[in-house]
Design an enzyme around this catalytic site. Structure first.
Site, mmCIF file in Angstrom:
data_model
loop_
_atom_site.group_PDB
_atom_site.id
_atom_site.type_symbol
_atom_site.label_atom_id
_atom_site.label_comp_id
_atom_site.label_asym_id
_atom_site.label_seq_id
_atom_site.Cartn_x
_atom_site.Cartn_y
_atom_site.Cartn_z
ATOM 1 C CB CYS A 45 -0.761 -0.020 1.285
ATOM 2 S SG CYS A 45 -1.890 1.491 1.792
ATOM 3 C CG HIS A 46 1.081 5.673 -1.446
ATOM 4 N ND1 HIS A 46 1.386 6.208 -2.945
ATOM 5 C CD2 HIS A 46 1.737 6.716 -1.048
ATOM 6 C CE1 HIS A 46 2.176 7.284 -2.836
ATOM 7 N NE2 HIS A 46 2.478 7.746 -1.509
ATOM 8 C CG HIS A 67 -0.572 -1.737 6.051
ATOM 9 N ND1 HIS A 67 0.293 -1.534 5.356
ATOM 10 C CD2 HIS A 67 -1.640 -1.155 5.617
ATOM 11 C CE1 HIS A 67 -0.114 -0.274 4.703
ATOM 12 N NE2 HIS A 67 -1.432 -0.204 4.816
ATOM 13 C CD GLU A 68 -3.936 -3.505 0.690
ATOM 14 O OE1 GLU A 68 -4.028 -2.322 0.814
ATOM 15 O OE2 GLU A 68 -3.762 -4.244 -0.585
ATOM 16 C CB CYS A 97 -10.128 -4.372 22.323
ATOM 17 S SG CYS A 97 -10.706 -2.749 23.087
ATOM 18 C CB CYS A 100 -10.872 0.592 24.489
ATOM 19 S SG CYS A 100 -11.246 0.890 22.763
ATOM 20 C CB CYS A 103 -14.230 -0.870 21.350
ATOM 21 S SG CYS A 103 -12.912 -1.197 20.277
ATOM 22 N NE ARG A 115 -2.936 4.339 16.285
ATOM 23 C CZ ARG A 115 -1.221 4.516 15.989
ATOM 24 N NH1 ARG A 115 -0.375 3.962 16.784
ATOM 25 N NH2 ARG A 115 -1.060 5.491 15.187
ATOM 26 C CB CYS A 175 -5.022 -1.575 3.949
ATOM 27 S SG CYS A 175 -4.798 0.231 4.179
ATOM 28 N NE ARG A 370 -3.102 -1.818 -2.156
ATOM 29 C CZ ARG A 370 -3.094 -0.410 -1.936
ATOM 30 N NH1 ARG A 370 -2.585 0.436 -2.848
ATOM 31 N NH2 ARG A 370 -3.658 -0.052 -0.895
HETATM 32 P P1 NAD Z 1 -1.741 5.341 -5.072
HETATM 33 O O1 NAD Z 1 -0.216 5.945 -4.994
HETATM 34 O O2 NAD Z 1 -1.789 4.173 -5.767
HETATM 35 O O3 NAD Z 1 -2.439 6.482 -5.805
HETATM 36 C C1 NAD Z 1 -2.312 7.665 -5.545
HETATM 37 C C2 NAD Z 1 -3.119 8.402 -6.782
HETATM 38 O O4 NAD Z 1 -2.979 9.765 -6.685
HETATM 39 C C3 NAD Z 1 -2.115 8.209 -8.153
HETATM 40 O O5 NAD Z 1 -2.912 7.818 -9.075
HETATM 41 C C4 NAD Z 1 -1.481 9.577 -8.284
HETATM 42 O O6 NAD Z 1 -1.411 9.565 -9.901
HETATM 43 C C5 NAD Z 1 -2.464 10.478 -7.853
HETATM 44 N N1 NAD Z 1 -1.962 11.763 -7.696
HETATM 45 C C6 NAD Z 1 -0.513 12.228 -7.250
HETATM 46 N N2 NAD Z 1 -0.605 13.605 -7.000
HETATM 47 C C7 NAD Z 1 -1.687 14.117 -7.548
HETATM 48 C C8 NAD Z 1 -2.097 15.358 -7.662
HETATM 49 N N3 NAD Z 1 -1.394 16.435 -7.284
HETATM 50 N N4 NAD Z 1 -3.503 15.685 -8.167
HETATM 51 C C9 NAD Z 1 -4.255 14.469 -8.517
HETATM 52 N N5 NAD Z 1 -3.720 13.262 -8.368
HETATM 53 C C10 NAD Z 1 -2.615 13.087 -7.938
HETATM 54 O O7 NAD Z 1 -1.942 5.240 -3.483
HETATM 55 P P2 NAD Z 1 -3.017 4.423 -2.453
HETATM 56 O O8 NAD Z 1 -2.579 3.150 -2.215
HETATM 57 O O9 NAD Z 1 -4.114 4.420 -3.343
HETATM 58 O O10 NAD Z 1 -3.096 5.319 -1.320
HETATM 59 C C11 NAD Z 1 -3.840 6.625 -1.243
HETATM 60 C C12 NAD Z 1 -3.425 7.552 -0.219
HETATM 61 O O11 NAD Z 1 -4.309 6.871 0.862
HETATM 62 C C13 NAD Z 1 -2.081 7.408 0.282
HETATM 63 O O12 NAD Z 1 -1.639 8.714 0.817
HETATM 64 C C14 NAD Z 1 -2.413 6.348 1.583
HETATM 65 O O13 NAD Z 1 -1.147 6.576 2.568
HETATM 66 C C15 NAD Z 1 -3.782 6.498 1.941
HETATM 67 N N6 NAD Z 1 -4.188 5.612 2.692
HETATM 68 C C16 NAD Z 1 -4.910 6.031 3.801
HETATM 69 C C17 NAD Z 1 -5.868 5.044 4.514
HETATM 70 C C18 NAD Z 1 -6.639 5.433 5.577
HETATM 71 O O14 NAD Z 1 -7.007 4.659 6.507
HETATM 72 N N7 NAD Z 1 -6.853 6.677 5.995
HETATM 73 C C19 NAD Z 1 -5.791 3.679 4.012
HETATM 74 C C20 NAD Z 1 -5.166 3.501 3.071
HETATM 75 C C21 NAD Z 1 -4.431 4.400 2.349
HETATM 76 N N1 AHE Z 2 1.755 7.161 11.677
HETATM 77 C C1 AHE Z 2 1.326 8.075 10.438
HETATM 78 C C2 AHE Z 2 -0.132 7.465 10.870
HETATM 79 C C3 AHE Z 2 -0.619 7.319 9.347
HETATM 80 C C4 AHE Z 2 -2.274 7.005 9.435
HETATM 81 O O1 AHE Z 2 -3.117 8.015 9.396
HETATM 82 N N2 AHE Z 2 -2.579 5.879 9.189
HETATM 83 C C5 AHE Z 2 -3.771 5.523 8.730
HETATM 84 C C6 AHE Z 2 -3.983 4.219 7.970
HETATM 85 S S1 AHE Z 2 -3.003 4.369 6.576
HETATM 86 C C7 AHE Z 2 -3.320 2.684 6.031
HETATM 87 O O2 AHE Z 2 -2.759 2.719 4.730
HETATM 88 C C8 AHE Z 2 -4.801 5.370 10.041
HETATM 89 O O3 AHE Z 2 -5.639 4.470 9.860
HETATM 90 N N3 AHE Z 2 -4.611 5.984 11.172
HETATM 91 C C9 AHE Z 2 -5.152 5.893 12.286
HETATM 92 C C10 AHE Z 2 -4.244 5.299 13.278
HETATM 93 O O4 AHE Z 2 -4.879 4.938 14.356
HETATM 94 O O5 AHE Z 2 -3.152 5.203 12.931
HETATM 95 C C11 AHE Z 2 1.529 9.275 10.791
HETATM 96 O O6 AHE Z 2 1.350 9.884 9.807
HETATM 97 O O7 AHE Z 2 1.810 9.777 11.903
HETATM 98 ZN ZN ZN Z 3 -2.661 0.958 3.762
#
Ligand code: NAD
Ligand code: AHE
Ligand code: ZN
Length: 375
Positions: A45-46, A67-68, A97, A100, A103, A115, A175, A370
C-alpha cells in the site's frame, strides 16, 4: 513449531529509502493475547512507501513493513480464545478490542487498546519486539509487519475469515479496498443521486468510486495528474475525468464550474495537503462534505479560509473507512465471495517476496494498482 522460535524470510527496512533486504529473521512465539500468523500473501500500500520514506513520525528503523495481507494462524498465546491454529485470517492494523472507550462509544472504529504499542513498533505485553536477527531486535510496523513469512500480532488485531476465500485476493481487504468503500458508506454516507469527486485514482480512489457507484451517485468525477489512470477507472464507476494539468485555473474552480456550484462529496486519496484544500473548496456551499483519506507527511498542515466551513462545507477524515475491523472484515470477505464487491480488478501485478523492491518501483512508476507478493 508451537512455542518455538521460527526462523523465516522477511524484508527488513534498515534505513529510510534504502532497498529492503531479505533476511533470515527470528520470530519469537506469541505471548499472552498474541497470535503468530504464517503470512501467505501480502500486497503493498502507498502507506508502506510513506513510512519507508522516513516522513512518518511513527516510522522506526530497522523494521518490517507491510499491513495488507492474509495468512493462517500458526500458534496462539495464553488466553487467546477467538482464533486457533489453522484458522484463515487477515491481520488488521486497526484493532477492535470491543472493551475500550473507543470501541464502546459507538462513534468510531478506532480502538485504544494496543495503539500505543503498535505506534512504537512493539507488542503491548512487554513493550518488546518479537522479531530479531541474531539477537538484535527489529521493530514491528502498524501492529502487522506482513512483509515476513511469519508475524506476531495482538489478538484484537486478527479477523477470522471464511476458509474458502482465496487468500491471494482477500489480502487486499487488509487496507486499501475497505478504506475506499467505507469512506463512502460509513464516513460520508453518500446518498443516491449525489455528485462525487475523487482526487487520486490509485486503489483507494478506485474503491471510493466503486463505493459511490453502489451508493447510487449520479456523477463520479475522477481527478488525477496521470491520465493513464483514466482507462481502468471507468470499470470502477468513474463517469468523468479531469486532469488538473489540462487547465490554467485552480482545480477547485474547474470542478465548481462543472457541477453548478460544487460537488456533494469529495474524497482526497493522495496525501497532498494542497489537494486536500482543493477537495474541500470544490464542495457545494451549504452542505458539501470532503473526506480526507490520504496520509500526509510529518510537518504538513491543511489550511483553508474558515469562511469555507462557516458557509456549510464539512471537513472529515477516515481511518480504514470507518469499518470495525474484526467484526466487518469477515463480512467484506463474504461480500467478495458473493461477487458484491471487486478485488481481482485491483490486482495488476503478482510477484514474490524476493522481488519486493521491484514491487515498490512498480508502485512509483504508476502503472500498478496493487501488487500481491507470494511469500
Ligand atoms: P496510490 O499511490 O496508488 O494512488 C495515488 C494516486 O494519486 C495516483 O494515481 C497518482 O497519480 C495520484 N496523484 C498524485 N498526485 C496528484 C495530484 N496532485 N493531483 C491528482 N492526483 C494525484 O496510493 P493508494 O495506495 O491508493 O493510497 C492513497 C493514499 O491513501 C495514500 O496517501 C495512502 O497512504 C492513504 N491511505 C489511507 C488510508 C486510511 O485509512 N486513511 C488507508 C489506505 C491508504
Ligand atoms: N503514523 C502515521 C499515521 C498514518 C495514518 O494516518 N494511518 C492511517 C492508516 S493508512 C493505511 O494505509 C490510519 O488508520 N490512521 C489511524 C491510526 O490509528 O493510525 C502518521 O502520519 O503519523
Ligand atoms: Zn494501507
Amino acid at each position: 513449531t508451537q512455542g518455538q522460535v521460527i526462523t523465516c524470510k522477511a524484508a527488513v527496512a534498515y534505513e529510510p529509502n534504502k532497498p529492503l533486504v531479505i533476511e533470515d529473521v527470528q520470530v519469537a512465539p506469541p505471548q499472552a493475547g498474541e497470535v503468530r500468523i504464517k503470512i501467505l500473501f501480502t500486497a503493498l500500500c502507498h502507506t508502506d512507501a510513506y513510512t519507508w520514506s522516513g516522513k512518518d513520525p511513527e516510522g522506526l528503523f530497522p523494521c518490517i513493513l507491510g499491513h495488507e495481507a492474509a495468512g493462517i494462524v500458526e500458534s496462539v498465546g495464553e488466553g487467546v480464545t477467538e482464533v486457533q491454529p489453522g484458522d484463515h485470517v487477515i491481520p488488521c492494523y486497526q484493532a477492535e478490542c470491543r472493551e475500550c472507550k473507543f470501541c464502546k462509544s459507538g462513534k468510531t472504529n478506532l480502538c485504544g487498546k494496543v495503539r500505543t504499542a503498535t505506534g512504537a513498533g512493539v507488542m503491548m505485553n512487554d513493550r518488546k519486539s518479537r522479531f530479531s536477527i541474531n539477537g538484535k531486535p527489529i521493530y514491528h510496523f502498524m501492529g502487522t509487519s506482513t512483509f515476513s513469512q511469519y508475524t506476531v500480532v495482538h489478538d484484537v488485531s486478527v479477523a477470522k475469515i471464511d476458509p474458502q476465500a482465496p487468500l491471494d485476493k482477500v489480502c487486499l481487504l487488509g487496507c486499501g479496498v475497505p478504506t475506499g468503500l467505507g469512506a463512502v458508506w460509513n464516513t460520508a454516507k453518500v446518498e443516491p443521486g449525489a455528485i462525487v469527486a475523487i482526487f487520486g485514482l490509485g486503489t483507494v480512489g478506485l474503491a471510493v468510486a466503486e463505493g459511490a457507484k453502489s451508493a447510487g451517485a449520479s456523477r463520479i468525477i475522477g481527478v488525477d495528474i496521470d491520465s493513464k489512470k483514466f482507462d481502468a477507472a471507468k470499470n470502477f464507476g468513474v463517469t468523468e475525468f479531469v486532469n488538473p494539468k489540462d487547465y490554467d485555473k485552480p482545480i477547485q474552480q474547474v470542478l465548481v464550474d462543472l457541477t453548478d456550484g460544487g460537488v456533494d462529496y469529495s474524497f482526497e486519496c493522495i496525501g497532498n495537503v494542497s489537494v486536500m484544500r482543493a477537495a474541500l473548496e470544490c464542495c457545494h456551499k451549504g452542505w458539501g462534505t470532503s473526506v480526507i483519506i490520504g496520509v500526509a507527511a510529518s510537518g504538513q498542515e491543511i489550511s483553508t479560509r474558515p469562511f469555507q466551513l462557516v458557509t456549510g462545507r464539512v471537513w472529515k477524515g477516515t481511518a480504514f473507512g470507518g469499518f470495525k475491523s474484526r467484526s466487518q472484515v469477515p463480512w467484506l470477505v463474504e461480500k467478495y465471495m458473493k461477487k458484491e464487491i471487486k478485488i481481482d480488478e485491483y490486482i495488476t501485478h503478482n510477484l514474490t517476496l524476493g522481488d519486493i523492491n521491484k514491487a515498490f518501483d512498480l508502485m512509483h512508476e504508476g502503472g500498478c494498482l496493487r501488487c500481491v507478493l507470494k511469500m
